[in-house]
Design a protein around this motif. Structure first.
Motif, short mmCIF file in Angstrom:
data_model
loop_
_atom_site.label_atom_id
_atom_site.label_comp_id
_atom_site.label_asym_id
_atom_site.label_seq_id
_atom_site.Cartn_x
_atom_site.Cartn_y
_atom_site.Cartn_z
N HIS A 24 8.65 -2.45 6.46
CA HIS A 24 9.12 -2.42 4.80
C HIS A 24 9.59 -1.38 5.28
O HIS A 24 9.73 -1.18 3.65
CB HIS A 24 7.76 -2.98 4.39
N TRP A 25 10.03 -0.30 5.59
CA TRP A 25 10.37 1.42 5.20
C TRP A 25 11.55 0.97 4.66
O TRP A 25 12.37 0.26 6.14
CB TRP A 25 9.23 2.11 5.88
N SER B 207 0.21 -0.68 0.09
CA SER B 207 0.14 0.27 -0.14
C SER B 207 1.42 1.27 -0.34
O SER B 207 2.14 1.09 -0.25
CB SER B 207 -0.76 0.10 1.39
N GLU B 208 0.02 2.24 -0.14
CA GLU B 208 0.93 3.91 0.03
C GLU B 208 2.33 3.88 0.63
O GLU B 208 2.87 4.39 0.47
CB GLU B 208 -0.10 4.95 -0.52
N THR B 209 1.56 3.25 2.31
CA THR B 209 2.64 3.62 3.49
C THR B 209 3.14 1.77 3.82
O THR B 209 3.52 1.78 4.79
CB THR B 209 1.44 4.25 4.61
N LYS B 210 2.97 1.11 2.69
CA LYS B 210 3.60 -0.08 3.50
C LYS B 210 3.51 -0.85 4.37
O LYS B 210 3.56 -1.57 4.56
CB LYS B 210 5.09 0.11 3.37
N GLY B 211 1.99 -1.02 4.79
CA GLY B 211 1.27 -1.69 5.93
C GLY B 211 1.19 -0.42 6.91
O GLY B 211 0.02 -1.15 7.30
N ALA B 212 1.38 0.74 7.34
CA ALA B 212 2.16 1.32 7.77
C ALA B 212 -0.13 1.58 8.44
O ALA B 212 0.14 1.25 10.38
CB ALA B 212 2.79 2.42 8.25
N LEU B 213 -0.25 2.74 8.19
CA LEU B 213 -1.43 2.82 8.08
C LEU B 213 -3.03 1.98 8.63
O LEU B 213 -3.26 1.91 9.42
CB LEU B 213 -1.46 4.29 6.87
N GLU B 214 -2.60 0.73 7.35
CA GLU B 214 -3.64 -0.04 7.36
C GLU B 214 -3.38 -0.63 9.03
O GLU B 214 -4.51 -1.06 9.80
CB GLU B 214 -3.31 -1.24 6.84
N THR B 215 -1.89 -0.84 9.16
CA THR B 215 -1.52 -1.72 11.22
C THR B 215 -2.25 -0.96 12.00
O THR B 215 -2.55 -1.41 13.10
CB THR B 215 -0.28 -1.87 11.04
N LEU B 216 -1.92 0.36 12.11
CA LEU B 216 -2.00 1.56 13.35
C LEU B 216 -3.65 1.16 13.30
O LEU B 216 -4.23 1.50 13.94
CB LEU B 216 -1.78 2.69 12.72
N GLN B 217 -4.40 1.47 11.61
CA GLN B 217 -5.97 1.17 12.27
C GLN B 217 -6.40 0.55 12.68
O GLN B 217 -7.07 0.76 13.64
CB GLN B 217 -7.09 1.11 10.85
N TRP B 218 -5.69 -1.01 12.07
CA TRP B 218 -5.98 -1.88 13.14
C TRP B 218 -5.58 -2.15 14.46
O TRP B 218 -6.51 -2.15 15.62
CB TRP B 218 -5.52 -3.47 12.06
N ALA B 219 -4.64 -1.76 14.71
CA ALA B 219 -4.53 -1.76 15.79
C ALA B 219 -4.88 -0.80 17.12
O ALA B 219 -5.40 -1.40 18.23
CB ALA B 219 -2.89 -1.44 16.15
N TYR B 220 -5.32 0.03 16.65
CA TYR B 220 -6.40 1.24 17.02
C TYR B 220 -7.84 0.68 17.03
O TYR B 220 -8.35 0.68 18.97
CB TYR B 220 -6.45 2.71 16.84
N ASP B 221 -8.63 0.04 16.04
CA ASP B 221 -9.71 -0.15 16.55
C ASP B 221 -9.46 -1.47 16.89
O ASP B 221 -10.67 -2.06 17.87
CB ASP B 221 -9.71 -0.81 14.96
N THR B 222 -8.45 -2.55 17.30
CA THR B 222 -8.96 -3.62 17.83
C THR B 222 -7.90 -3.11 19.59
O THR B 222 -8.86 -3.95 20.61
CB THR B 222 -7.36 -4.68 17.81
N TYR B 223 -7.26 -2.55 20.33
CA TYR B 223 -6.92 -2.15 21.34
C TYR B 223 -7.61 -0.45 21.46
O TYR B 223 -7.15 -0.97 23.26
CB TYR B 223 -4.94 -2.60 21.75
N ASN C 184 13.70 -9.86 11.64
CA ASN C 184 12.30 -10.72 11.42
C ASN C 184 11.67 -10.09 12.54
O ASN C 184 10.30 -10.33 12.38
CB ASN C 184 12.54 -11.99 11.97
N THR C 185 11.40 -8.09 12.55
CA THR C 185 10.23 -7.89 12.95
C THR C 185 9.29 -8.12 12.43
O THR C 185 8.96 -8.51 10.98
CB THR C 185 10.98 -6.09 13.45
N ASN C 186 8.07 -9.14 12.51
CA ASN C 186 6.52 -8.04 11.62
C ASN C 186 5.85 -7.22 11.64
O ASN C 186 6.10 -6.61 13.15
CB ASN C 186 5.82 -9.68 12.25
N TYR C 187 4.94 -7.05 11.48
CA TYR C 187 4.34 -5.92 12.29
C TYR C 187 3.59 -6.14 13.50
O TYR C 187 2.96 -4.88 14.05
CB TYR C 187 2.49 -6.30 11.06
N LEU C 188 3.44 -7.20 13.53
CA LEU C 188 3.01 -8.01 15.00
C LEU C 188 4.09 -8.84 16.08
O LEU C 188 4.33 -9.81 15.37
CB LEU C 188 1.08 -8.05 14.85
N ASN C 189 3.86 -8.43 17.25
CA ASN C 189 5.16 -9.10 17.45
C ASN C 189 4.86 -9.60 18.56
O ASN C 189 4.46 -9.13 20.20
CB ASN C 189 6.08 -8.54 17.22
#
Ligand code: SF4
Length: 239
Positions: free
Chosen positions: A176-177, A21-37, A156-161
């Motif tokens: 991925h940046w 994606s445009e932010t290499k998954g960063a914005l999508e990860t943040l959106q999911w994380a704030y929605d979830t936690y 080896n870091t992932n979006y979620l660890n």
């Protein structure tokens, strides 16, 4: 507290964040994380260049997000100036300075002067690890600006660890940046950043333990230079 069982369950619920994606998954990860936690998610920010990018992205998803800075009392004045600029640009963000239990003087009285030189692991434990533990206590997850490119230990870091040290989920949106992409974003959005980056410091920590680094092959080479130490312990399970 996150257990192995809850971590395994989580794997089934997490979407595939789009690395292209445009932010290499960063914005999508943040959106999911704030929605979830929600309020149980905190960003531990060092206000380096990755932090500047993450704060800007976070402000789009959760403008009043909680951000914690581990104030070791050993930071460069330029770092404190950067924090003030960020506060002015994003007044809604809740930026907290997490203090260690000991002042530098109290630490010197108990362990001797300049513990950062005689025993940097102990100094980091007192001034970074224990304060982060306290800052994270009410949270389920925390955000970090780790990028895979930064070092071998981060490759080896992932979006979620699963963060075994703090028993939390560690969310790493920028995995991925590249260094160039980080700077491209900062330039494009005209973001304020720590001026030490322009003076040969790609990675900025506490003043006594940070030197300029002249090799872009290892942008963390200036951290604890010559001591054999490469991490403060916040991102290592078994330091
Ligand atoms: Fe102490 Fe250096 Fe660690 Fe900062 S980076 S807490 S000064 S050892």
């Amino acid at each position: 507290m996150i257990t192995f069982e809850s971590w395994n369950e989580l794997q089934d619920q997490v979407p595939d964040f789009p690395a292209d994606s445009e932010t290499k998954g960063a914005l999508e990860t943040l959106q999911w994380a704030y929605d979830t936690y929600g309020e149980k998610l905190v960003y531990a920010c060092s206000f380096g260049i990755e932090g500047i990018v993450l704060i800007d992205l976070i402000s789009k998803v959760k403008p009043d997000a909680e951000i914690v800075f581990l104030d070791t009392h050993y930071h460069f004045k330029e770092t404190y100036e950067t924090i003030e600029k960020v506060k002015a640009r994003y007044p809604e963000l809740n930026i907290r300075m997490q203090q260690p239990e000991m002042t530098i003087e109290e630490q010197a009285a108990e362990f001797g002067a300049d513990l950062f030189a005689s025993n940097p692991n102990k100094c980091c434990e007192i001034r970074k690890i224990i304060p982060l533990q306290k800052a994270l206590a009410p949270s389920t997850a925390w955000i970090s600006g780790l990028r895979r490119e930064q070092s071998e230990s981060r490759a080896n870091t992932n979006y979620l660890n699963l963060d075994k040290r703090f028993e939390k989920i560690k969310v790493c949106p920028l995995i991925h940046w590249t260094w160039k992409e980080v700077w491209r974003y900062v330039t494009k959005h005209e973001l304020d950043y720590n001026v030490l980056h322009d003076q040969g410091y790609p990675s900025i920590g506490c003043a006594p333990c940070t030197k300029p680094a002249f090799s872009m092959d290892d942008i963390r080479a200036g951290r604890w230079s010559g001591s054999g130490k490469t991490e403060c312990g916040l991102h290592t399970t078994n330091p």
